[in-house]
Design an enzyme around this catalytic site. Structure first.
Site, short mmCIF file in Angstrom:
data_model
loop_
_atom_site.label_atom_id
_atom_site.label_comp_id
_atom_site.label_asym_id
_atom_site.label_seq_id
_atom_site.Cartn_x
_atom_site.Cartn_y
_atom_site.Cartn_z
N GLU A 252 16.83 15.42 14.44
CA GLU A 252 16.18 14.16 14.80
C GLU A 252 16.50 13.71 16.22
O GLU A 252 16.89 12.57 16.46
CB GLU A 252 16.56 13.06 13.79
CG GLU A 252 16.11 13.39 12.37
CD GLU A 252 16.43 12.30 11.36
OE1 GLU A 252 17.04 11.28 11.76
OE2 GLU A 252 16.10 12.47 10.18
N GLU B 140 12.56 18.97 4.23
CA GLU B 140 12.93 17.80 3.42
C GLU B 140 11.71 17.21 2.72
O GLU B 140 11.54 15.99 2.64
CB GLU B 140 13.59 16.72 4.30
CG GLU B 140 14.78 17.20 5.09
CD GLU B 140 15.43 16.11 5.92
OE1 GLU B 140 15.17 14.90 5.66
OE2 GLU B 140 16.21 16.44 6.83
#
Length: 373
Positions: free
Chosen positions: A168, A279
């Site tokens: 991220e 995810e």
């Protein structure tokens, strides 16, 4: 003998699930839960994070363990392999829960992903400080990160097939690397080269693992996708050993269109990179739409679950197509049953969700059967 879920995709990609520590280290999970409750009492959350509550830990036995062992051939730990849990204080590593996670995977015959080496969240506070509690120097933080990556590699490299090296790192504000004003102390202290250095060290520490740069909304926000494309293209031009882009893919019943998912996968494939879905879940809510309030709790009717099933099928058809092109390698769901999904109580406190293939009782949902056709 009944066919196992991952066997339907054995010629395309591995099928994985994220695993909560309560399944393999319950005592450790209780201690971490208590510690986290104390942490959130004393640390204000960033403004962009919605209010949430932490539910109490459930008690076993857990049907999720049986589902995991039967239906998935790839696993990733939800939290136990993050830096804050493995490296809680200077010169002190805690491998207890990570070891139990690896033992569980070996017992089940499952491949293992490591999540994650470098992230602006869930890094221990001390790592950014010197011995006097002041801001660490660039040299000090670099040495700590390098030592950490090599320590993890020394212990687990032989057990891990892929590593989320940097997680991220693309900003939602300007779609370039997060800086110190966007919660990244790694950037603030080490500068933008922290990404390159992490991958260079990871290649040495994990010579036989795929090295992943992982982020969310790449398939949803074209400017963010372009920002990641520009980052990894530059890394490749500099000889940095990134080889895989991870798409988190926390999505919903409508967005993004399958065409955008396909476009995203092929964009990174055009650079010669592999792609994995890291995810995935498919929420039945459509939150955070501009000018609209979050949806209230709804009943998970057969009609809604059938829409979700069709959504899963179309996306998995796309995954198989991209796997046939030798771009997509793995697909990982972020959880096993709806009971333990991170989407419960988030982003709306008190509201559950139903984003996975198995319901709260561990029963296969329509989406399970639809992707197996």
């Amino acid at each position: 003998m009944e066919k196992r879920l991952f066997e339907y995709f054995k010629d395309s990609f591995r099928l994985g699930a994220a695993v909560s520590g309560i399944l393999y280290d319950y005592e450790g999970a209780v201690k971490k839960h208590e510690k986290f409750l104390e942490f959130i009492k004393t640390h204000p959350k960033p403004e962009e994070i919605p209010d949430f509550k932490i539910p109490p830990l459930p008690k076993g036995p857990f049907i999720e363990s049986d589902i995991l062992a039967k239906h998935f051939n790839l696993v990733v730990a939800e939290n136990d392999t993050k830096m804050c849990n493995v490296f809680p204080s200077p010169n002190e590593y805690d491998f207890s829960s990570a070891d139990k996670f690896i033992e569980m995977a070996k017992k089940n015959g499952q491949a293992v992903r490591w999540h994650t080496l470098v992230w602006h969240n869930q890094s221990p506070k001390w790592i950014f400080e010197d011995e006097n509690g002041n801001k660490a120097s660039k040299e000090l933080l670099e040495n700590r990160l390098k030592d950490y990556i090599f320590a993890i590699g020394k212990r687990y490299a032989k057990d891990v097939c892929s590593v989320d090296v940097v997680n991220e790192c693309i900003s939602d504000k300007n779609f370039v690397l997060r800086d110190g004003n966007d919660h990244s102390k790694w950037f603030d202290i080490m500068g933008p080269e922290y990404v390159d250095k992490a991958f260079i060290w990871a290649k040495q520490a994990f010579p036989n693992s795929s090295l992943v740069i992982n982020d969310y909304n790449l398939e949803t926000m074209p400017p963010k996708r372009e920002g990641m494309y520009n980052l990894v293209k530059g890394m490749l031009e500099r000889g940095v050993p990134v080889d895989t882009v991870g798409l988190q893919m926390h999505i919903n019943l409508e967005n993004p269109p399958v065409s955008e998912i396909e476009k995203t996968i092929e964009l990174f494939g055009s650079l010669g990179l592999k792609v994995i879905v890291t995810e995935m879940d498919v929420s039945v809510y459509k939150d955070f739409q501009p000018g609209k309030e979050s949806e209230p709790r709804k009943e998970y009717t057969p009609e809604i679950l059938n829409v979700q099933a069709e959504r899963y099928r179309k996306i998995f058809d796309c995954f198989k197509k991209e796997a046939d092109k030798s771009i997509l390698q793995d697909v990982v769901l972020w959880g096993i049953t709806d009971r333990f999904s991170w989407k419960n109580d988030f982003p709306v406190p008190g509201r559950t969700d139903a984003p996975l293939l198995f319901d709260v009782n561990g029963n296969p949902k329509p989406a399970f059967y639809e992707i197996c056709k």
